[in-house]
Design a protein around this motif. Sequence first.
Motif, PDB file in Angstrom:
ATOM      1  N   MET A  39       0.856  -1.196   0.000  1.00  0.00           N
ATOM      2  CA  MET A  39       0.000   0.000   0.000  1.00  0.00           C
ATOM      3  C   MET A  39       0.889   1.242   0.000  1.00  0.00           C
ATOM      4  O   MET A  39       1.793   1.362   0.822  1.00  0.00           O
ATOM      5  N   ASN A  40       0.662   2.171  -0.935  1.00  0.00           N
ATOM      6  CA  ASN A  40       1.402   3.422  -0.985  1.00  0.00           C
ATOM      7  C   ASN A  40       0.581   4.497  -0.261  1.00  0.00           C
ATOM      8  O   ASN A  40      -0.589   4.675  -0.544  1.00  0.00           O
ATOM      9  N   ILE A  41       1.237   5.192   0.677  1.00  0.00           N
ATOM     10  CA  ILE A  41       0.494   6.162   1.492  1.00  0.00           C
ATOM     11  C   ILE A  41       1.088   7.554   1.336  1.00  0.00           C
ATOM     12  O   ILE A  41       2.309   7.739   1.493  1.00  0.00           O
ATOM     13  N   HIS A  42       0.231   8.530   1.009  1.00  0.00           N
ATOM     14  CA  HIS A  42       0.642   9.930   1.010  1.00  0.00           C
ATOM     15  C   HIS A  42       0.310  10.481   2.396  1.00  0.00           C
ATOM     16  O   HIS A  42      -0.838  10.422   2.824  1.00  0.00           O
ATOM     17  N   PHE A  43       1.336  10.988   3.086  1.00  0.00           N
ATOM     18  CA  PHE A  43       1.111  11.431   4.473  1.00  0.00           C
ATOM     19  C   PHE A  43       1.648  12.844   4.685  1.00  0.00           C
ATOM     20  O   PHE A  43       2.445  13.356   3.905  1.00  0.00           O
ATOM     21  N   PHE A  44       1.200  13.449   5.767  1.00  0.00           N
ATOM     22  CA  PHE A  44       1.715  14.739   6.232  1.00  0.00           C
ATOM     23  C   PHE A  44       2.155  14.548   7.680  1.00  0.00           C
ATOM     24  O   PHE A  44       1.546  13.777   8.417  1.00  0.00           O
ATOM     25  N   LYS A  45       3.211  15.264   8.063  1.00  0.00           N
ATOM     26  CA  LYS A  45       3.672  15.227   9.453  1.00  0.00           C
ATOM     27  C   LYS A  45       3.388  16.587  10.080  1.00  0.00           C
ATOM     28  O   LYS A  45       3.742  17.628   9.508  1.00  0.00           O
ATOM     29  N   TYR A  46       2.739  16.603  11.242  1.00  0.00           N
ATOM     30  CA  TYR A  46       2.431  17.829  11.983  1.00  0.00           C
ATOM     31  C   TYR A  46       2.995  17.717  13.398  1.00  0.00           C
ATOM     32  O   TYR A  46       3.191  16.604  13.911  1.00  0.00           O
ATOM     33  N   GLN A  47       3.206  18.860  14.033  1.00  0.00           N
ATOM     34  CA  GLN A  47       3.546  18.875  15.467  1.00  0.00           C
ATOM     35  C   GLN A  47       2.832  20.027  16.151  1.00  0.00           C
ATOM     36  O   GLN A  47       2.651  21.091  15.565  1.00  0.00           O
ATOM     37  N   GLY A  48       2.408  19.737  17.384  1.00  0.00           N
ATOM     38  CA  GLY A  48       1.769  20.768  18.215  1.00  0.00           C
ATOM     39  C   GLY A  48       2.506  20.811  19.537  1.00  0.00           C
ATOM     40  O   GLY A  48       2.351  19.893  20.354  1.00  0.00           O
TER      41      GLY A  48
END
Length: 261
Positions: free
Chosen positions: A1-10
């Motif tokens: 499975m190919n996954i497009h992701f974003f990384k966030y931090q709070g």
Amino acid sequence: MNIHFFKYQGAGNDFILIDNRDLSFKYTDNNAVLQLCNRRFGIGADGLMLLQNHADYDFEMLYFNSDGNLGSMCGNGGRCIVAFAKHLGVIDQETDFLAVDGPHYAKISEEGNWVDLQMIDIDTINKDGDAYVLNTGSPHYVAEMQNLKDYDVYQNGKAIRNNETYKKEGINVNFVEDKGDYLFVRTFERGVEDETYACGTGVTAVALSMAQHNHQIGHIETPIKVLGGDLKIQFDYDGKQFTNVFLCGPAEQVFEGEISI
Ligand SMILES: N[C@@H](CCC[C@H](N)C(=O)O)C(=O)O
């Protein structure tokens, strides 16, 4: 499975965000989440969130802890997914979305990197010895102490989280030092099973507990410092109930990428 992701931090609480409006990410077991959150062999994060469509709300937030299991409410995650929803064009500057503990209202700055997230109302704070125990969307234990900078949060937090009282369901363990102008907070998180740089439902629990402890009444604003930065909690307290509770702080996109698992 190919996954497009974003990384966030709070405030240093970091998350993988996936736009799952097409339901292409299918959660069948905890292995995929566990692998993606792994800091050595994956992207690395305290948790993973799916943004999904919902018929009655702007979107739905599904939150998984880094151990791969569906978690209870994540406050910093909630702030990050609001910033993500704005980035995707799902919302503008205000939103009503659904999370595991119910509906949440939030507003976001024009620049898209500061989020005020409304948390659930609270009317029950219990005691465990000198510590406070309450649920702000996730279960929390709050203990006040001195010299928190040098305290062994990992060993002591882990021992409380795994004691006879809390072992089965688990609990997030927060230590707080009152620094006069602000509260300094460090948290051992259930589901990450380690100290994290910030915990949103945790600092909310701390601010409410300290207000009760110090017999404060009225509209209260509590500045908080955590390892990953600054947060602010504001709420109204009439001596019985905490209402209009807001967790306020930064939420920033760090990077995006593709990964196959
Ligand atoms: N980091 C979170 C708390 C996430 C939930 C928690 N680990 C649990 O499942 O108990 C926050 O910002 O609130």
